[in-house]
Design an enzyme around this catalytic site. Structure first.
Site, PDB file in Angstrom:
ATOM      1  N   ASP A 152       5.117  -0.806   8.557  1.00 32.94           N
ATOM      2  CA  ASP A 152       6.459  -0.228   8.506  1.00 32.94           C
ATOM      3  C   ASP A 152       6.791   0.624   9.729  1.00 32.94           C
ATOM      4  OD1 ASP A 152       4.678   1.830   7.844  1.00 32.94           O
ATOM      5  OD2 ASP A 152       5.186   1.755   5.725  1.00 32.94           O
ATOM      6  N   ASN A 198       4.481   8.446  -5.528  1.00 36.20           N
ATOM      7  CA  ASN A 198       5.392   7.646  -6.366  1.00 36.20           C
ATOM      8  C   ASN A 198       4.959   6.181  -6.442  1.00 36.20           C
ATOM      9  OD1 ASN A 198       6.088   6.583  -3.894  1.00 36.20           O
ATOM     10  ND2 ASN A 198       8.197   7.290  -3.901  1.00 36.20           N
ATOM     11  N   HIS A 251       4.543   4.121  -3.875  1.00 36.23           N
ATOM     12  CA  HIS A 251       5.056   3.192  -2.870  1.00 36.23           C
ATOM     13  C   HIS A 251       3.919   2.703  -1.976  1.00 36.23           C
ATOM     14  CE1 HIS A 251       6.441   5.783   0.900  1.00 36.23           C
ATOM     15  NE2 HIS A 251       5.243   5.309   1.084  1.00 36.23           N
ATOM     16  N   GLU A 303       9.700   1.198  -2.037  1.00 34.41           N
ATOM     17  CA  GLU A 303       9.937   2.329  -2.920  1.00 34.41           C
ATOM     18  C   GLU A 303      10.149   1.895  -4.365  1.00 34.41           C
ATOM     19  OE1 GLU A 303       9.324   5.114  -1.892  1.00 34.41           O
ATOM     20  OE2 GLU A 303      10.680   5.932  -0.400  1.00 34.41           O
TER      21      GLU A 303
END
Ligand code: GLP
Length: 230
Positions: A56, A125, A127, A132
């Site tokens: 990313d 979370n 990810h 996401e």
């Protein structure tokens, strides 16, 4: 943890010198990169034929911005080993035609025969890459809106929440799941819930890492704090 991760990555490279590696950023893999650099300096491993694809990049950050993942990879790893410039790939956060760039990135991975070993970190979370929690996840490389939780977690690199780009480019879930082997690294109690939900929850787009349960070759290298809810 870093030594173990580095040994597994090194074994991949020794068995297949032209391996295609999927690489991650963040604080977690820094130690692994340093161990690999040490092995290179000791002539134990050669990076001249490896090909890499990073997961990313922040949208809108030029490669020379110290907060970009380009800058991170150059300074943490690539500048210190003998990888060929043309063999390392990172999504371009500054690409003019961004959708086209994403398609081309995906195509390049495919053209190189796919990822042999994918290194992953994780955020609290769940990810992975920058995929996401959401109702629907991207299949392929695409633009992603960051969640509040990720903005919170990663703003430590940007001095303030206002400075962190709110959009990123990330390889998609299918791109990650097509890797032949996956190594997920996590440490610290902040990651404990995400690790529990990764391995023992439902498969749920609200926890992108839970999709790793569909893969048949995932190794988790985690410390006791990250494992405390297992
Ligand atoms: C960023 C990256 C992720 C990485 C995460 C973990 O969000 N996009 O790929 O897993 O950071 O960061 P850290 O290792 O610093 O906790």
């Amino acid at each position: 943890m870093s030594r173990k991760a580095a040994l597994m990555t090194a074994s991949q490279i020794i068995l297949k010198p032209n391996s295609v590696l999927g690489l991650a950023t963040g604080d977690t893999p820094r130690g692994m990169y340093q161990e690999l650099i040490n092995m290179y300096k000791n002539n134990e491993i050669d990076f001249s034929d490896i090909v890499t694809f990073n997961l990313d990049e922040y949208y809108g950050l030029p490669p020379d911005n110290p907060r970009s993942y380009h800058y991170y990879m150059e300074n943490t790893f690539f500048n210190k080993i003998n990888i060929k410039d043309e063999n390392s790939h990172i999504p371009d956060g500054n690409a003019k035609e961004i959708k086209k760039h994403c398609r081309e990135y995906e195509f390049k991975i495919k053209n190189h025969g796919g990822i042999d070993l994918q290194i992953l970190g994780i955020v609290s979370n769940g990810h992975i890459g920058f995929n996401e929690p959401a109702d629907r996840l991207n299949v392929k490389t695409d633009i992603v809106e960051l969640s509040e939780e990720t903005i919170e977690a990663n703003s430590r690199f940007f001095n303030s929440k206002n400075n962190i780009p709110k959009r990123t480019i990330s390889v998609g879930m299918a791109t990650i799941l097509k890797a032949k082997r996956i190594l997920l690294l996590a440490s610290g109690s902040k990651k404990a819930e995400a690790i529990r939900d990764t391995v023992s929850g439902y498969i749920d787009p609200k926890v992108p890492s839970s999709f790793l349960q569909l893969h048949n070759s995932v190794i988790l290298i985690i410390d006791k704090k990250a494992a405390k809810l297992l």
